[in-house]
Motif scaffolding. Sequence first.
Motif, PDB file in Angstrom:
ATOM      1  N   LEU A   8       0.834  -1.207   0.000  1.00  0.00           N
ATOM      2  CA  LEU A   8       0.000   0.000   0.000  1.00  0.00           C
ATOM      3  C   LEU A   8       0.866   1.252   0.000  1.00  0.00           C
ATOM      4  O   LEU A   8       0.660   2.171  -0.794  1.00  0.00           O
ATOM      5  CB  LEU A   8      -0.939   0.000   1.207  1.00  0.00           C
ATOM      6  CG  LEU A   8      -1.804   1.248   1.394  1.00  0.00           C
ATOM      7  CD1 LEU A   8      -2.739   1.447   0.211  1.00  0.00           C
ATOM      8  CD2 LEU A   8      -2.598   1.139   2.680  1.00  0.00           C
ATOM      9  N   LEU A   9       1.852   1.293   0.903  1.00  0.00           N
ATOM     10  CA  LEU A   9       2.748   2.449   0.962  1.00  0.00           C
ATOM     11  C   LEU A   9       3.511   2.626  -0.343  1.00  0.00           C
ATOM     12  O   LEU A   9       3.672   3.747  -0.828  1.00  0.00           O
ATOM     13  CB  LEU A   9       3.732   2.301   2.130  1.00  0.00           C
ATOM     14  CG  LEU A   9       3.129   2.528   3.500  1.00  0.00           C
ATOM     15  CD1 LEU A   9       4.119   2.114   4.587  1.00  0.00           C
ATOM     16  CD2 LEU A   9       2.724   3.977   3.671  1.00  0.00           C
ATOM     17  N   VAL A  12       1.008   4.092  -2.977  1.00  0.00           N
ATOM     18  CA  VAL A  12       0.639   5.486  -2.698  1.00  0.00           C
ATOM     19  C   VAL A  12       1.829   6.415  -2.924  1.00  0.00           C
ATOM     20  O   VAL A  12       1.697   7.461  -3.568  1.00  0.00           O
ATOM     21  CB  VAL A  12       0.079   5.626  -1.263  1.00  0.00           C
ATOM     22  CG1 VAL A  12      -0.082   7.085  -0.877  1.00  0.00           C
ATOM     23  CG2 VAL A  12      -1.254   4.891  -1.147  1.00  0.00           C
ATOM     24  N   GLN A  13       2.990   6.040  -2.401  1.00  0.00           N
ATOM     25  CA  GLN A  13       4.180   6.877  -2.583  1.00  0.00           C
ATOM     26  C   GLN A  13       4.562   6.978  -4.054  1.00  0.00           C
ATOM     27  O   GLN A  13       4.952   8.044  -4.528  1.00  0.00           O
ATOM     28  CB  GLN A  13       5.344   6.332  -1.763  1.00  0.00           C
ATOM     29  CG  GLN A  13       5.161   6.531  -0.278  1.00  0.00           C
ATOM     30  CD  GLN A  13       6.196   5.777   0.547  1.00  0.00           C
ATOM     31  OE1 GLN A  13       6.895   4.909   0.064  1.00  0.00           O
ATOM     32  NE2 GLN A  13       6.278   6.132   1.822  1.00  0.00           N
ATOM     33  N   ILE A  15       2.560   6.742  -6.686  1.00  0.00           N
ATOM     34  CA  ILE A  15       1.586   7.613  -7.359  1.00  0.00           C
ATOM     35  C   ILE A  15       1.895   9.076  -7.046  1.00  0.00           C
ATOM     36  O   ILE A  15       1.943   9.924  -7.942  1.00  0.00           O
ATOM     37  CB  ILE A  15       0.141   7.245  -6.958  1.00  0.00           C
ATOM     38  CG1 ILE A  15      -0.247   5.888  -7.550  1.00  0.00           C
ATOM     39  CG2 ILE A  15      -0.843   8.335  -7.407  1.00  0.00           C
ATOM     40  CD1 ILE A  15      -1.536   5.305  -6.995  1.00  0.00           C
ATOM     41  N   ARG A  16       2.133   9.385  -5.772  1.00  0.00           N
ATOM     42  CA  ARG A  16       2.435  10.775  -5.380  1.00  0.00           C
ATOM     43  C   ARG A  16       3.701  11.281  -6.074  1.00  0.00           C
ATOM     44  O   ARG A  16       3.752  12.411  -6.538  1.00  0.00           O
ATOM     45  CB  ARG A  16       2.588  10.884  -3.868  1.00  0.00           C
ATOM     46  CG  ARG A  16       1.269  10.823  -3.120  1.00  0.00           C
ATOM     47  CD  ARG A  16       1.483  10.978  -1.632  1.00  0.00           C
ATOM     48  NE  ARG A  16       2.261  12.149  -1.310  1.00  0.00           N
ATOM     49  CZ  ARG A  16       1.759  13.293  -0.857  1.00  0.00           C
ATOM     50  NH1 ARG A  16       0.477  13.388  -0.663  1.00  0.00           N
ATOM     51  NH2 ARG A  16       2.540  14.300  -0.585  1.00  0.00           N
ATOM     52  N   LEU A 135      -9.830   3.362   2.561  1.00  0.00           N
ATOM     53  CA  LEU A 135      -8.582   4.130   2.586  1.00  0.00           C
ATOM     54  C   LEU A 135      -8.760   5.428   3.374  1.00  0.00           C
ATOM     55  O   LEU A 135      -7.875   5.833   4.134  1.00  0.00           O
ATOM     56  CB  LEU A 135      -8.099   4.422   1.169  1.00  0.00           C
ATOM     57  CG  LEU A 135      -7.591   3.215   0.387  1.00  0.00           C
ATOM     58  CD1 LEU A 135      -7.360   3.580  -1.079  1.00  0.00           C
ATOM     59  CD2 LEU A 135      -6.329   2.657   1.011  1.00  0.00           C
ATOM     60  N   LEU A 139      -6.819   6.541   6.779  1.00  0.00           N
ATOM     61  CA  LEU A 139      -6.188   7.835   6.946  1.00  0.00           C
ATOM     62  C   LEU A 139      -6.652   8.492   8.250  1.00  0.00           C
ATOM     63  O   LEU A 139      -5.845   9.013   9.025  1.00  0.00           O
ATOM     64  CB  LEU A 139      -6.497   8.757   5.765  1.00  0.00           C
ATOM     65  CG  LEU A 139      -6.007  10.188   5.861  1.00  0.00           C
ATOM     66  CD1 LEU A 139      -4.502  10.238   6.005  1.00  0.00           C
ATOM     67  CD2 LEU A 139      -6.476  10.978   4.640  1.00  0.00           C
TER      68      LEU A 139
END
Length: 146
Positions: A8-9, A12-13, A15-16, A135, A139
């Motif tokens: 997951l990390l 997400v990282q 994509i960012r 998600l 958060l």
Amino acid sequence: MTELADRLLGAVQGIRRVVRRRVRADVPGTPLPGAQAELLRVVADHPGIGVAAAARELHLANNSVSTLVNQLAETGLLRREADPADRRAARLEITAAAANRMAAWRRARTGLVAGALAQLSEEDIALIEQALPSLEKLLGIMKEQP
């Protein structure tokens, strides 16, 4: 759970990072450091917020946020105004220049992700839509943790 957290990390990282790199090329102006951009987002979401409250929201020390405020005020992206209830305290507001810059960034970022989503199958899009509430809940839990 550890493998899921790691995947997951990574996603997400990743994509960012891709969004940040690609959008920087499309949005005019000198790129802002991440902490400055985050502070502008907090102030835009909470006009009139004080330094201490912004520090709590960002999980940063007050003096770190004060430094960011000074930097953004010098570049004309943030305004400090005295709090009428306590003249020693400052209330923060974004400037029109900051609002325009943030809107351009948001349009570019949203357009980039929307374009990528359009290349996915309807099934993949539906799965992402179904995962979003979980998600967002994750958060919220992470924001409440010390």
